[in-house]
Design a protein around this motif. Sequence first.
Motif, PDB file in Angstrom:
ATOM      1  N   LEU A   1       2.087   6.244  -7.175  1.00  0.00           N
ATOM      2  CA  LEU A   1       0.987   6.860  -7.871  1.00  0.00           C
ATOM      3  C   LEU A   1       0.709   8.310  -7.453  1.00  0.00           C
ATOM      4  O   LEU A   1      -0.206   8.932  -7.963  1.00  0.00           O
ATOM      5  CB  LEU A   1      -0.283   6.025  -7.700  1.00  0.00           C
ATOM      6  CG  LEU A   1      -0.199   4.602  -8.261  1.00  0.00           C
ATOM      7  CD1 LEU A   1      -1.445   3.816  -7.918  1.00  0.00           C
ATOM      8  CD2 LEU A   1       0.044   4.618  -9.754  1.00  0.00           C
ATOM      9  N   SER A   2       1.478   8.823  -6.512  1.00  0.00           N
ATOM     10  CA  SER A   2       1.248  10.215  -6.087  1.00  0.00           C
ATOM     11  C   SER A   2       1.747  11.174  -7.152  1.00  0.00           C
ATOM     12  O   SER A   2       2.657  10.874  -7.928  1.00  0.00           O
ATOM     13  CB  SER A   2       1.973  10.485  -4.760  1.00  0.00           C
ATOM     14  OG  SER A   2       3.360  10.425  -4.948  1.00  0.00           O
ATOM     15  N   ARG A   3       1.121  12.317  -7.187  1.00  0.00           N
ATOM     16  CA  ARG A   3       1.488  13.306  -8.190  1.00  0.00           C
ATOM     17  C   ARG A   3       2.642  14.149  -7.672  1.00  0.00           C
ATOM     18  O   ARG A   3       2.662  14.507  -6.512  1.00  0.00           O
ATOM     19  CB  ARG A   3       0.285  14.207  -8.480  1.00  0.00           C
ATOM     20  CG  ARG A   3      -0.892  13.419  -9.004  1.00  0.00           C
ATOM     21  CD  ARG A   3      -2.065  14.285  -9.124  1.00  0.00           C
ATOM     22  NE  ARG A   3      -2.206  14.673 -10.510  1.00  0.00           N
ATOM     23  CZ  ARG A   3      -3.061  15.568 -10.934  1.00  0.00           C
ATOM     24  NH1 ARG A   3      -3.851  16.188 -10.101  1.00  0.00           N
ATOM     25  NH2 ARG A   3      -3.153  15.851 -12.207  1.00  0.00           N
ATOM     26  N   PRO A   4       3.577  14.486  -8.529  1.00  0.00           N
ATOM     27  CA  PRO A   4       4.714  15.320  -8.106  1.00  0.00           C
ATOM     28  C   PRO A   4       4.312  16.761  -7.848  1.00  0.00           C
ATOM     29  O   PRO A   4       3.357  17.283  -8.250  1.00  0.00           O
ATOM     30  CB  PRO A   4       5.698  15.237  -9.253  1.00  0.00           C
ATOM     31  CG  PRO A   4       5.009  14.594 -10.383  1.00  0.00           C
ATOM     32  CD  PRO A   4       3.733  14.016  -9.890  1.00  0.00           C
TER      33      PRO A   4
ATOM     34  N   THR B   1       4.014   1.627  -0.956  1.00  0.00           N
ATOM     35  CA  THR B   1       4.741   1.741  -2.223  1.00  0.00           C
ATOM     36  C   THR B   1       3.820   2.221  -3.330  1.00  0.00           C
ATOM     37  O   THR B   1       4.208   3.060  -4.157  1.00  0.00           O
ATOM     38  CB  THR B   1       5.365   0.381  -2.594  1.00  0.00           C
ATOM     39  OG1 THR B   1       6.202  -0.045  -1.513  1.00  0.00           O
ATOM     40  CG2 THR B   1       6.187   0.481  -3.852  1.00  0.00           C
ATOM     41  N   SER B   2       2.609   1.712  -3.369  1.00  0.00           N
ATOM     42  CA  SER B   2       1.644   2.137  -4.380  1.00  0.00           C
ATOM     43  C   SER B   2       1.291   3.610  -4.236  1.00  0.00           C
ATOM     44  O   SER B   2       1.190   4.331  -5.233  1.00  0.00           O
ATOM     45  CB  SER B   2       0.371   1.302  -4.287  1.00  0.00           C
ATOM     46  OG  SER B   2       0.657  -0.053  -4.490  1.00  0.00           O
ATOM     47  N   MET B   3       1.109   4.074  -2.992  1.00  0.00           N
ATOM     48  CA  MET B   3       0.789   5.489  -2.784  1.00  0.00           C
ATOM     49  C   MET B   3       1.935   6.380  -3.237  1.00  0.00           C
ATOM     50  O   MET B   3       1.707   7.421  -3.852  1.00  0.00           O
ATOM     51  CB  MET B   3       0.458   5.736  -1.312  1.00  0.00           C
ATOM     52  CG  MET B   3      -0.894   5.229  -0.909  1.00  0.00           C
ATOM     53  SD  MET B   3      -1.382   5.750   0.734  1.00  0.00           S
ATOM     54  CE  MET B   3      -0.479   4.572   1.712  1.00  0.00           C
ATOM     55  N   VAL B   4       3.159   5.959  -2.949  1.00  0.00           N
ATOM     56  CA  VAL B   4       4.311   6.767  -3.369  1.00  0.00           C
ATOM     57  C   VAL B   4       4.432   6.752  -4.880  1.00  0.00           C
ATOM     58  O   VAL B   4       4.663   7.790  -5.528  1.00  0.00           O
ATOM     59  CB  VAL B   4       5.609   6.251  -2.711  1.00  0.00           C
ATOM     60  CG1 VAL B   4       6.832   6.903  -3.324  1.00  0.00           C
ATOM     61  CG2 VAL B   4       5.560   6.494  -1.209  1.00  0.00           C
TER      62      VAL B   4
ATOM     63  N   ASN C   1       0.825  -1.213   0.000  1.00  0.00           N
ATOM     64  CA  ASN C   1       0.000   0.000   0.000  1.00  0.00           C
ATOM     65  C   ASN C   1       0.856   1.259   0.000  1.00  0.00           C
ATOM     66  O   ASN C   1       0.589   2.199  -0.755  1.00  0.00           O
ATOM     67  CB  ASN C   1      -0.930   0.014   1.211  1.00  0.00           C
ATOM     68  CG  ASN C   1      -2.044  -1.002   1.096  1.00  0.00           C
ATOM     69  OD1 ASN C   1      -2.364  -1.473   0.005  1.00  0.00           O
ATOM     70  ND2 ASN C   1      -2.628  -1.360   2.222  1.00  0.00           N
TER      71      ASN C   1
END
Length: 110
Positions: free
Chosen positions: A107-110, A102-105, A100
């Motif tokens: 898929l997060s927007r820069p 790793t996925s959030m990091v 979870n």
Amino acid sequence: MLSSSYILCIVVVALLITYAAPAMPKASCTMSGAKLFRQIVLVMLPPPGLIVIVLGNIFGGLTTPTEAGDFDTVSAMLLAFVNKRLTLAAVMESTNYTTNLTSMVLLSRP
């Protein structure tokens, strides 16, 4: 320095406001002497030991920070195994949390 200030604050509050940090009742204390000291040492040494392992590997130039984190994970799992706390459920739960995060990091927007 900051951690020393925290420790000093806790000691002062525990001494001045006794109900804020009550002593453990004598009836619930089942160990004493050398057995209690051994238990305290066994509980208090592993966390700083893991920190020393990670930072020692990084500062010693043996591993990169990522590899040191992996080494720390294996060391923590070995500690859990030795203490008979390593279960498949615990491994699956930590894997789920890692996925979870790793996925959030990722898929997060820069």
